[in-house]
Each structure stands twice: as C-alpha cells, then as structure tokens.
Design a protein around this motif. Sequence first.
Motif, PDB file in Angstrom:
ATOM      1  N   ALA A 158       0.814  -1.214   0.000  1.00  0.00           N
ATOM      2  CA  ALA A 158       0.000   0.000   0.000  1.00  0.00           C
ATOM      3  C   ALA A 158       0.853   1.272   0.000  1.00  0.00           C
ATOM      4  N   GLY A 159       1.931   1.251  -0.770  1.00  0.00           N
ATOM      5  CA  GLY A 159       2.781   2.424  -0.879  1.00  0.00           C
ATOM      6  C   GLY A 159       3.720   2.659   0.289  1.00  0.00           C
ATOM      7  N   ARG A 160       3.689   1.792   1.269  1.00  0.00           N
ATOM      8  CA  ARG A 160       4.594   1.920   2.418  1.00  0.00           C
ATOM      9  C   ARG A 160       5.697   0.882   2.309  1.00  0.00           C
ATOM     10  N   THR A 161       6.860   1.241   2.850  1.00  0.00           N
ATOM     11  CA  THR A 161       7.998   0.326   2.882  1.00  0.00           C
ATOM     12  C   THR A 161       8.444   0.160   4.318  1.00  0.00           C
ATOM     13  N   PHE A 162       8.727  -1.065   4.667  1.00  0.00           N
ATOM     14  CA  PHE A 162       9.082  -1.442   6.024  1.00  0.00           C
ATOM     15  C   PHE A 162      10.362  -2.262   5.925  1.00  0.00           C
ATOM     16  N   SER A 163      11.471  -1.753   6.440  1.00  0.00           N
ATOM     17  CA  SER A 163      12.757  -2.447   6.327  1.00  0.00           C
ATOM     18  C   SER A 163      13.295  -2.802   7.706  1.00  0.00           C
ATOM     19  N   PHE A 164      13.938  -3.961   7.812  1.00  0.00           N
ATOM     20  CA  PHE A 164      14.534  -4.373   9.084  1.00  0.00           C
ATOM     21  C   PHE A 164      15.545  -5.479   8.850  1.00  0.00           C
ATOM     22  N   GLY A 165      16.346  -5.747   9.883  1.00  0.00           N
ATOM     23  CA  GLY A 165      17.230  -6.904   9.882  1.00  0.00           C
ATOM     24  C   GLY A 165      18.644  -6.654   9.406  1.00  0.00           C
ATOM     25  N   ALA A 166      18.978  -5.433   8.959  1.00  0.00           N
ATOM     26  CA  ALA A 166      20.338  -5.187   8.474  1.00  0.00           C
ATOM     27  C   ALA A 166      21.357  -5.340   9.601  1.00  0.00           C
ATOM     28  N   LEU A 167      20.974  -4.952  10.797  1.00  0.00           N
ATOM     29  CA  LEU A 167      21.825  -5.135  11.971  1.00  0.00           C
ATOM     30  C   LEU A 167      21.155  -6.129  12.900  1.00  0.00           C
ATOM     31  N   GLY A 168      21.897  -7.017  13.434  1.00  0.00           N
ATOM     32  CA  GLY A 168      21.367  -7.925  14.448  1.00  0.00           C
ATOM     33  C   GLY A 168      20.936  -9.282  13.934  1.00  0.00           C
ATOM     34  N   LEU A 169      20.709  -9.416  12.633  1.00  0.00           N
ATOM     35  CA  LEU A 169      20.340 -10.721  12.087  1.00  0.00           C
ATOM     36  C   LEU A 169      21.425 -11.169  11.111  1.00  0.00           C
ATOM     37  N   PRO A 170      21.976 -12.369  11.304  1.00  0.00           N
ATOM     38  CA  PRO A 170      22.970 -12.881  10.357  1.00  0.00           C
ATOM     39  C   PRO A 170      22.348 -13.074   8.968  1.00  0.00           C
ATOM     40  N   ALA A 171      23.173 -13.117   7.944  1.00  0.00           N
ATOM     41  CA  ALA A 171      22.702 -13.222   6.559  1.00  0.00           C
ATOM     42  C   ALA A 171      21.811 -14.443   6.347  1.00  0.00           C
ATOM     43  N   GLU A 172      22.202 -15.589   6.898  1.00  0.00           N
ATOM     44  CA  GLU A 172      21.398 -16.808   6.737  1.00  0.00           C
ATOM     45  C   GLU A 172      20.013 -16.638   7.367  1.00  0.00           C
ATOM     46  N   THR A 173      19.966 -15.983   8.520  1.00  0.00           N
ATOM     47  CA  THR A 173      18.689 -15.735   9.203  1.00  0.00           C
ATOM     48  C   THR A 173      17.832 -14.768   8.402  1.00  0.00           C
ATOM     49  N   ARG A 174      18.441 -13.696   7.880  1.00  0.00           N
ATOM     50  CA  ARG A 174      17.686 -12.724   7.065  1.00  0.00           C
ATOM     51  C   ARG A 174      17.049 -13.409   5.868  1.00  0.00           C
TER      52      ARG A 174
END
Length: 188
Positions: A158-174
């Motif tokens: 709906a035109g919104r963007t929600f970003s998370f996980g760049a810090l605190g989550l390992p690449a495999e987890t992301r």
Amino acid sequence: MTPHMAAPPLTRLTDEELARPPPGVRLERGFGDTLTIVCTPQRKALVVLIPFTVVWSGFALAALYGPQLASGRFDWRLSLFGLPFLLASIGLCSTILYHLFGRTTVTLAKGRVRIFRGVFGWGRTREMVIGPERRVTLARSGIRVNDVPQEEIRLESAGRTFSFGALGLPAETRRYVAAVLQRALGGG
C-alpha cells in the motif's frame, strides 16, 4: 549495487527447508493463523565482548570514579571527563544483555506484521498493515559493516515500505525470515 537497490530474488522455501530453520530461529503458530518468527542473536560475539567490557569498564570507571567514591568528594571535572567512558560502558553492557537475552520477533496476524527487537519486553516495536498488493524482498541497506553494504528485509504494501534486519540478524537468518514472510504473505 547502490544502497536501497534490490538484491537477487528470494528463493522459495520447500516444506523441508521451512522445517529446518537456521540456528537461533524458530517458528511459532498461534491462534487465528498467527505466525511468529523468533530470532535470537548469535552469542559468538560474547567471547570478545565480555572480556573487553570488563577491562574497559573496570579500568576506566575505577580510575575515574573510584577515588571520588573512596574519598567521598565529588570532582565535577573528572566526572565530566569520565562521562563518555560511562556511556560507552552502558552501551557495551546493553549489547551484552541483548546478545544474552534479546530477540527479534516478527509476528503476522490479521493483516498486520509487527516487529519487535529488544530485551525483556523493552525495545522497539514497529507495525504495518499488509494490503492485498505486497512484496517481500532482500535489498541492500545504507548500513555498512567493514565497508560492505548489509542486506535488509524489505516489505512493501500500500505504498509503504518497512525495512529491518540489516543489523542484528545474520545473513542466513535474514534470507530464511524473508523467505518465510514471502511464503506466508504470498508477496513476491
């Protein structure tokens, strides 16, 4: 790639891959088709973080505040000088607490996604309504670690963007969390 540019498409998870989350990740089903993804931080960093914090805080704070406490006299210049060391020690101890007891939870329920990151219920919670048009991707973030751009999970609806996980989550987890969200939401 420049920051905020999309990464390669997510791979779809098979049922077997879904049943084998990476270490520190678990899926929980709740009432009314609620899905919660719980991610605990890796504890490898504690091997360096705890001894460093003990030495840093022990020497810096004992040298700056110890004589004041022992003599019962307050020296405002020494205390002011010690403030950055005190704040750094508080930050280091908070990081240790997060690595020991913290978690990131992603909850999908009733057309909403809620993300919590913190310790013992203290932390940051963000929520977004998920509409019929939605997309889940992994994208490069503006965050760099050792001059390498980190990926983040990006939800668009709906035109919104929600970003998370760049810090605190390992690449495999992301990658796993993004693939689970994509499968659960049907957004590709």
